[in-house]
Design a protein around this motif. Sequence first.
Motif, PDB file in Angstrom:
ATOM      1  N   ALA A  59      -7.149  -8.523  13.116  1.00  0.00           N
ATOM      2  CA  ALA A  59      -5.847  -9.203  13.181  1.00  0.00           C
ATOM      3  C   ALA A  59      -4.917  -8.682  12.084  1.00  0.00           C
ATOM      4  CB  ALA A  59      -6.037 -10.710  13.069  1.00  0.00           C
ATOM      5  N   ALA A  60      -5.451  -8.492  10.881  1.00  0.00           N
ATOM      6  CA  ALA A  60      -4.646  -7.991   9.764  1.00  0.00           C
ATOM      7  C   ALA A  60      -4.138  -6.580  10.048  1.00  0.00           C
ATOM      8  CB  ALA A  60      -5.465  -8.026   8.477  1.00  0.00           C
ATOM      9  N   GLN A  61      -5.005  -5.741  10.582  1.00  0.00           N
ATOM     10  CA  GLN A  61      -4.577  -4.375  10.879  1.00  0.00           C
ATOM     11  C   GLN A  61      -3.559  -4.357  12.016  1.00  0.00           C
ATOM     12  OE1 GLN A  61      -4.644  -1.951   9.085  1.00  0.00           O
ATOM     13  NE2 GLN A  61      -4.775  -0.032  10.171  1.00  0.00           N
ATOM     14  N   ASN A  62      -3.717  -5.214  13.020  1.00  0.00           N
ATOM     15  CA  ASN A  62      -2.696  -5.302  14.067  1.00  0.00           C
ATOM     16  C   ASN A  62      -1.347  -5.645  13.452  1.00  0.00           C
ATOM     17  OD1 ASN A  62      -4.405  -4.735  16.210  1.00  0.00           O
ATOM     18  ND2 ASN A  62      -3.857  -6.573  17.356  1.00  0.00           N
ATOM     19  N   LEU A  63      -1.330  -6.603  12.528  1.00  0.00           N
ATOM     20  CA  LEU A  63      -0.093  -7.009  11.872  1.00  0.00           C
ATOM     21  C   LEU A  63       0.520  -5.822  11.120  1.00  0.00           C
ATOM     22  CD1 LEU A  63       0.522 -10.304   9.995  1.00  0.00           C
ATOM     23  CD2 LEU A  63       1.324  -8.177   9.048  1.00  0.00           C
ATOM     24  N   CYS A  64      -0.287  -5.113  10.348  1.00  0.00           N
ATOM     25  CA  CYS A  64       0.226  -4.001   9.541  1.00  0.00           C
ATOM     26  C   CYS A  64       0.703  -2.830  10.396  1.00  0.00           C
ATOM     27  CB  CYS A  64      -0.830  -3.541   8.542  1.00  0.00           C
ATOM     28  SG  CYS A  64      -1.138  -4.758   7.234  1.00  0.00           S
ATOM     29  N   LEU A  65      -0.001  -2.533  11.474  1.00  0.00           N
ATOM     30  CA  LEU A  65       0.448  -1.456  12.363  1.00  0.00           C
ATOM     31  C   LEU A  65       1.731  -1.841  13.084  1.00  0.00           C
ATOM     32  CD1 LEU A  65      -2.946  -0.176  13.821  1.00  0.00           C
ATOM     33  CD2 LEU A  65      -1.437   1.002  12.185  1.00  0.00           C
ATOM     34  N   ALA A  66       1.838  -3.089  13.515  1.00  0.00           N
ATOM     35  CA  ALA A  66       3.069  -3.550  14.162  1.00  0.00           C
ATOM     36  C   ALA A  66       4.230  -3.489  13.172  1.00  0.00           C
ATOM     37  CB  ALA A  66       2.891  -4.967  14.702  1.00  0.00           C
ATOM     38  N   ALA A  67       3.998  -3.879  11.926  1.00  0.00           N
ATOM     39  CA  ALA A  67       5.046  -3.812  10.902  1.00  0.00           C
ATOM     40  C   ALA A  67       5.523  -2.365  10.743  1.00  0.00           C
ATOM     41  CB  ALA A  67       4.529  -4.367   9.578  1.00  0.00           C
ATOM     42  N   HIS A  68       4.589  -1.439  10.646  1.00  0.00           N
ATOM     43  CA  HIS A  68       4.952  -0.022  10.497  1.00  0.00           C
ATOM     44  C   HIS A  68       5.742   0.460  11.701  1.00  0.00           C
ATOM     45  CE1 HIS A  68       4.854   4.134   9.406  1.00  0.00           C
ATOM     46  NE2 HIS A  68       4.022   4.460  10.377  1.00  0.00           N
TER      47      HIS A  68
END
Length: 185
Positions: free
Chosen positions: A111-120
């Motif tokens: 979930a955290a990586q999904n958030l960070c990739l979406a932010a990027h």
Amino acid sequence: METRECIKTRRSIRRFTERPVSAEMIRELLEAVRWSPSWANTQCWEVIVIQDAQLKAELTSSLSETNPAYKGILQAPAVFVLCARTGRAGIKQGGFSTSLGDWYMFDGGIAAQNLCLAAHDMGLGSVHVGSFDHQKVDRLLKLPDDVRSLEIIPVGWPEKTGNPPPRRAVGEFAHRDSFGQPYND
């Protein structure tokens, strides 16, 4: 942005401009978490979005002042605290399904990586922050006993973007058929 490009070009951003992150962008980031895969679709994650300057300052009291993300948490227009509800992921018929126990850390990481990739993908920067006093954060955010803070993710418009750090060659971590047999194709 193509998925593989997003993965390869995302960087840990610890300094942010003063430009705000819109409510729509925050909703999009929460949607990225919402669509994260999880053990048996248990969706054990909980997310607290912090925009209040005083609360961000209190949150930094859980980090050492030498933590490189300390200033970034204060600067970021939005700080996400990724939490997980324990006792759901990896549990079947009242017991753990694997020898690894509760799967909440794995699901929280996705979930955290999904958030960070979406932010990027949206042009925003973020960083995974895991070195902090988790119990202090749990108390500060009034988490119930079955919910634990996993990481703090400051999000905002990057002040600058750094160069990629060195990466191990595939042959150094990928193995064919058994450990120690390099996968060099």
